[in-house]
Design a protein around this motif. Structure first.
Motif, mmCIF file in Angstrom:
data_model
loop_
_atom_site.group_PDB
_atom_site.id
_atom_site.type_symbol
_atom_site.label_atom_id
_atom_site.label_comp_id
_atom_site.label_asym_id
_atom_site.label_seq_id
_atom_site.Cartn_x
_atom_site.Cartn_y
_atom_site.Cartn_z
ATOM 1 N N VAL B 5 0.881 -1.323 -0.087
ATOM 2 C CA VAL B 5 0.103 -0.004 0.067
ATOM 3 C C VAL B 5 1.010 1.367 0.053
ATOM 4 O O VAL B 5 1.886 1.317 0.340
ATOM 5 C CB VAL B 5 -0.942 0.172 1.129
ATOM 6 N N THR B 39 -16.973 -1.618 -1.600
ATOM 7 C CA THR B 39 -15.300 -2.232 -1.318
ATOM 8 C C THR B 39 -15.251 -3.791 -1.030
ATOM 9 O O THR B 39 -14.443 -4.328 -1.610
ATOM 10 C CB THR B 39 -14.641 -1.336 -0.156
ATOM 11 N N THR B 58 -7.101 -13.095 -3.328
ATOM 12 C CA THR B 58 -7.957 -11.936 -2.784
ATOM 13 C C THR B 58 -7.699 -11.737 -1.184
ATOM 14 O O THR B 58 -7.260 -12.755 -0.651
ATOM 15 C CB THR B 58 -9.456 -12.335 -3.022
ATOM 16 N N TYR B 59 -8.029 -10.777 -0.768
ATOM 17 C CA TYR B 59 -8.062 -10.627 0.694
ATOM 18 C C TYR B 59 -9.406 -10.745 1.172
ATOM 19 O O TYR B 59 -10.498 -10.542 0.785
ATOM 20 C CB TYR B 59 -7.950 -8.930 1.103
ATOM 21 N N LEU B 71 -12.303 -8.582 -0.342
ATOM 22 C CA LEU B 71 -12.149 -7.049 -1.022
ATOM 23 C C LEU B 71 -12.123 -7.396 -2.445
ATOM 24 O O LEU B 71 -11.446 -8.152 -3.067
ATOM 25 C CB LEU B 71 -10.869 -6.581 -0.332
ATOM 26 N N ASN B 101 -10.675 2.073 -5.656
ATOM 27 C CA ASN B 101 -9.715 0.997 -5.441
ATOM 28 C C ASN B 101 -9.829 -0.482 -5.282
ATOM 29 O O ASN B 101 -10.836 -0.792 -4.778
ATOM 30 C CB ASN B 101 -8.879 1.445 -4.159
ATOM 31 N N PHE B 103 -8.158 -4.606 -4.632
ATOM 32 C CA PHE B 103 -7.289 -5.246 -3.724
ATOM 33 C C PHE B 103 -6.985 -6.679 -4.150
ATOM 34 O O PHE B 103 -7.869 -7.503 -4.756
ATOM 35 C CB PHE B 103 -7.771 -5.206 -2.255
ATOM 36 N N ARG B 104 -5.662 -6.769 -4.454
ATOM 37 C CA ARG B 104 -5.059 -8.037 -4.946
ATOM 38 C C ARG B 104 -3.809 -8.439 -4.033
ATOM 39 O O ARG B 104 -3.162 -7.562 -3.910
ATOM 40 C CB ARG B 104 -4.775 -8.025 -6.506
ATOM 41 N N ARG B 105 -3.703 -9.589 -3.751
ATOM 42 C CA ARG B 105 -2.354 -9.987 -3.138
ATOM 43 C C ARG B 105 -1.777 -10.588 -4.223
ATOM 44 O O ARG B 105 -1.680 -11.706 -4.864
ATOM 45 C CB ARG B 105 -2.855 -11.360 -2.036
ATOM 46 N N HIS B 114 -0.800 -3.790 -3.591
ATOM 47 C CA HIS B 114 -1.833 -4.679 -3.363
ATOM 48 C C HIS B 114 -3.098 -3.997 -3.414
ATOM 49 O O HIS B 114 -4.135 -4.301 -3.801
ATOM 50 C CB HIS B 114 -2.001 -5.347 -2.131
ATOM 51 N N GLU B 115 -2.984 -2.706 -3.166
ATOM 52 C CA GLU B 115 -4.357 -1.730 -3.411
ATOM 53 C C GLU B 115 -4.018 -1.139 -4.751
ATOM 54 O O GLU B 115 -3.020 -0.338 -4.735
ATOM 55 C CB GLU B 115 -4.341 -0.886 -2.145
ATOM 56 N N PRO B 117 -5.475 1.538 -7.508
ATOM 57 C CA PRO B 117 -6.628 2.461 -7.904
ATOM 58 C C PRO B 117 -6.969 2.127 -9.631
ATOM 59 O O PRO B 117 -6.058 2.324 -10.262
ATOM 60 C CB PRO B 117 -5.833 3.727 -7.826
#
Lengths: 222, 399
Positions: B5, B39, B58-59, B71, B101, B103-105, B114-115, B117
């Protein structure tokens, strides 16, 4: 980050064992590589006509320069690509610098090193990514111990039961009473490209690759 | 801070605001309207788009009832859910855009954010190449609006690739491996899978036979000769029609037809695209047609869309965009004694009503500090109340 320049093609070269063959191949296909580049202290050399520019990096850093577009092309061993997992095009197998990723164990325990165990195998290696993925794929629970060199020592003193290492002749393994029990992958030098450069400069790269292919075939590298 | 982030400092956030303002103006001019989705979503919703195999990217967490939440790792799937439920009665097509935004690991890729936009759009319920061409034209318009030049549009076709592989006699397992190798961008391993078999658009896997960068009309004419099955021919006709439609839009970008171009989401079914500039090593904008995704939410309409990565766009603009410079934070700094604050606030209101950017500070601080603040925020003038009237001092003259 160095931006990709208009017409100049930037090529990342690996310092170390591959550099001699790489210079020879590139020069043979018209990308004249200055003599001694990579063996001396120069890091960035531009061709006087502005057609290409060479940057010299540690092998492990070559895919990084290429992924971020600081270099359009690069040459690096498959071993580095497997460990680093960078987002680059792998265009051509140059056939030089051949070696193998293997799992090795002390000769007297070779048979039982990986079979019939219920617990965890301790693995010493300089390549934790490759080792972890391989054992996961094999369904073996492994505790991967990262070392920075002389990995052969680890099984001799009980730090690990097996090692994952890159071998070319196998002499070092033999001298330390180790033997390869499984082969993970064959490795050799690869020509890699940045994904954007690959599309934007496609025709140029195609011409270059064709010449490289013709040369490597003639030399019996393929 | 955790990995993956980042903070945006005022100067970065100002650039992002400026870009978003310009991009939303473009999207609005093309008739797209903004929607917002939450989100996080139910995992079962997201996995309809992402595919169960990628759930570990994913988170995830649980709600109070033990339901698995995720997320959002993309916007397309939540927008498909929205279209298939709350916008079901709206006349088609739907022209929707979003900004936010995701979110991907990013496993094994150190340094990746990972975040992420994004701003993007979806054109739903409008089938055919005119819709695909519109979406690509809007994307090109967006990139040109923020001053990017030398833009290249790369186009692949998921449906064509599937028919080509089938015609070349590859079984389902081999087809999956080919797609995997293309995703990994590994031509050396691709040649091993193809093992000498010729696939239209891929050749035998040797990258110089693929013809990247050849004029699209040449590639299309060749492909028309090489494929014979119904779906394969249909895909070539579709790409030819798309090429003509793009010419009609007069995009002002280079077009590169490349059948080795594949995207990371399994929901793509037709043309897929990526936009590049020579001074950035990653695509700025990606997208494509996904005709099955709304169907998995029970709404049988096709759709197409794109997403622009704002981090990538900002990097490209900072390198080459000449006409995007965010305005400074302040035009004027009013500095007054405590007793004159009422007057100062009134003066500030008047200036703001004229559209000026104004801040008010007390004069109980050292002058050097106030000057430093005014300069750092781009104020051109300091206004003070002296001898019963306003005095204006230009800042540059003081140092």
């Amino acid at each position: 980050m160095v931006p990709i320049q208009g017409e100049t093609l930037t090529i990342a070269l690996p310092k170390g064992r591959l550099i001699g063959s790489v210079r020879e191949i590139l020069s043979a296909v018209g990308v004249e590589c200055p003599a001694g580049l990579g063996d001396d202290r120069r890091l960035l050399v531009e061709d006087p006509a502005g057609r290409w520019r060479f940057l010299v990096a540690r092998p492990v850093d070559v895919p990084t320069y290429v992924e971020y577009g600081a270099a359009d092309l690069g040459v690096v061993g498959k071993d580095v690509l497997l460990e680093e997992q960078r987002d680059v095009y792998e265009l051509y197998d140059l056939g030089v610098g051949e070696c193998r990723f293997v799992v090795a164990a002390p000769q007297e325990r070779a048979e039982r090193a990986l079979s019939g165990r219920s617990g965890t195998v301790r693995v010493a290696t300089k390549f934790p990514g490759v080792a972890a993925r391989y054992f996961q794929h094999r369904g073996i629970h492994a505790e991967v111990i990262k070392l920075y060199g002389n990995v052969e020592l680890a099984p001799l003193v009980g730090l690990a039961e097996v090692i994952v290492d890159l071998v070319s002749t196998g002499q070092t393994l033999k001298q330390n009473g180790l033997t390869a029990v499984e082969e993970i992958a064959k490795c050799s030098a690869r020509l890699i490209a940045n994904p954007v450069s690959y599309r934007i400069r496609g025709p140029e790269l195609a011409t270059l690759l064709e010449r490289v292919d013709a040369f490597c075939r003639e030399r019996g590298l393929q | 801070m955790p990995a993956g982030v980042r903070d945006l400092l005022p100067v970065d956030a100002a650039l992002r605001d400026e870009l978003l303002t310009r991009l939303t103006a473009v999207l609005t001019r093309w008739g797209y309207r903004r929607v917002e989705t939450p989100t996080f979503e139910l995992a079962e919703t997201i996995l309809l788009g992402l595919g169960a195999a990628r759930s570990e990217e994913t988170y995830q967490f649980f709600d109070r009832n033990g339901r698995l939440l995720v997320l959002r790792p993309d916007f397309t799937t939540p927008l498909a859910r929205l279209a298939a439920s709350k916008l079901r009665a709206a006349p088609l097509p739907l022209r929707l855009y979003y900004a936010g935004n995701l979110f991907r690991r990013a496993a094994g890729q150190e340094g990746r954010l990972h975040e992420v936009p994004q701003i993007g759009l979806e054109l739903m319920g409008s089938n055919g190449v005119q819709a695909d061409a519109e979406v690509m034209a809007v994307a090109a318009d967006c990139l040109q609006e923020v001053g990017l030049r030398d833009v290249t549009l790369g186009i692949g076709h998921v449906g064509f690739l599937e028919s080509a592989l089938q015609e070349a006699g590859l079984d389902n397992h081999e087809q999956d491996i080919v797609r995997q190798r293309l995703m990994e961008r590994d031509f050396v391993a691709l040649q091993d899978v193809l093992d000498g078999r010729q696939v239209p658009g891929l050749g035998d896997g040797r990258p110089w036979e693929v013809g990247v960068g050849a004029p699209p009309e040449v590639t299309l004419a060749e492909l028309a000769q090489q494929v014979h099955s119904g779906p394969g021919q249909a895909a070539v006709r579709e790409m030819t029609a798309l090429w003509r439609a793009l010419q009609a839009h007069d995009l002002g970008v280079n077009i590169c037809l490349d059948l080795t171009l594949v995207r990371d989401f399994a929901y793509y079914t037709g043309p897929v695209c990526e936009f590049y500039v020579p001074y950035l090593g990653v695509p700025i904008c990606v997208g494509g047609r996904y005709d099955g995704l709304l169907g998995s939410f029970g709404y049988q309409i096709g759709a197409t869309g794109f997403a622009i990565g704002l981090n990538e766009l900002e990097a490209a603009v900072q390198r080459r965009g000449r006409d995007v410079a965010p305005d400074p934070a302040l035009d004027y700094l009013i500095v007054v004694a405590a007793g004159d604050r009422v007057l100062a606030l009134k003066k500030a209101r008047q200036l703001r009503a004229q559209g000026k950017r104004v801040a008010v500070e007390g004069n109980d601080r050292p002058r050097a500090e106030l000057l430093a603040y005014a300069e750092a925020n781009g104020a051109r003038e300091i206004i003070t109340w002296q001898d019963g009237q306003w005095q204006t001092q230009t800042i540059r003259g003081e140092r």
